[in-house]
Design an enzyme around this catalytic site. Structure first.
Site, short mmCIF file in Angstrom:
data_model
loop_
_atom_site.label_atom_id
_atom_site.label_comp_id
_atom_site.label_asym_id
_atom_site.label_seq_id
_atom_site.Cartn_x
_atom_site.Cartn_y
_atom_site.Cartn_z
N LYS A 173 -1.35 6.50 -7.58
CA LYS A 173 -2.01 6.16 -6.32
C LYS A 173 -3.36 6.85 -6.21
O LYS A 173 -3.73 7.37 -5.17
CB LYS A 173 -1.11 6.55 -5.15
CG LYS A 173 0.29 6.00 -5.27
CD LYS A 173 0.80 5.46 -3.98
CE LYS A 173 2.19 4.88 -4.08
NZ LYS A 173 2.31 3.67 -4.82
N CYS A 174 -4.12 6.82 -7.27
CA CYS A 174 -5.39 7.52 -7.37
C CYS A 174 -6.50 6.49 -7.59
O CYS A 174 -6.25 5.44 -8.17
CB CYS A 174 -5.31 8.49 -8.57
SG CYS A 174 -6.83 9.34 -8.99
N GLY A 175 -7.69 6.82 -7.17
CA GLY A 175 -8.83 5.93 -7.42
C GLY A 175 -9.08 5.73 -8.91
O GLY A 175 -9.70 4.75 -9.32
N THR A 184 -6.58 5.46 -11.14
CA THR A 184 -5.39 4.82 -11.71
C THR A 184 -5.72 3.63 -12.61
O THR A 184 -5.05 3.44 -13.63
CB THR A 184 -4.39 4.43 -10.60
OG1 THR A 184 -4.00 5.63 -9.92
CG2 THR A 184 -3.17 3.74 -11.15
#
Length: 160
Positions: free
Chosen positions: A34-36, A38
């Site tokens: 759930k990371c930018g 990803t």
């Protein structure tokens, strides 16, 4: 101490000794779903597809230490990676990469390849460590270094 002295757990909870990767070039990455950053899973899978037949492995180690961006279970992580990015490279159980509770593998990696200004801490998800066939940590890449920018370094190690 060598990278081959460490044990890690697969997403299925099976213990694996890193010596299973002896003789291979490895790109070890701390990941999050759930990371930018990803979408880097796509590029990591492309590297794996391109070089896996030449004794290359991408090893993904999920961590929830950065803004709680990996909240899921091992099953959630496996499903997310497969469904969204077709990940077929080895993924491991969620672990800590920083602090007192950091997994010994990541303590080793950060000691062998410190970051900017000698910092041992991993700053964010998708920090990458390139390891040669002899188990030497040869380079650390920042989270923003996309997998395609690492391709030439991998090819160079595989050609040796």
């Amino acid at each position: 101490m060598s990278i081959y002295d460490f044990n890690v757990n697969t997403l299925k909870g099976q213990e694996l000794n890193m010596s299973a990767y002896k003789g291979k070039v490895m790109l070890i990455v701390n990941t999050a779903s759930k990371c930018g950053l990803t979408p880097q899973y796509k590029g990591l899978q492309e590297l794996y597809d391109k070089f896996n037949q030449q004794s290359f492995e991408v090893l993904g180690f999920p961590s929830n230490q950065f803004a709680h961006q990996e909240p899921g279970t091992s099953d959630d992580i496996a499903e997310f990676c497969q469904m969204n990015y077709g990940v077929s490279f080895p993924m491991f159980e969620k672990l800590n990469v920083n602090g007192e509770e950091a997994h010994p593998l990541f303590k080793y990696l950060t000691n062998k390849a410190p970051g900017i200004l000698g910092s041992k801490a991993i700053k964010w998800n998708f920090t990458k460590f390139l390891v040669d066939q002899e188990g030497r940590v040869v380079k650390r890449y920042s989270p923003k270094t996309t997998p395609d920018k690492i391709e030439a370094d991998i090819a160079k190690l595989l050609d040796q």
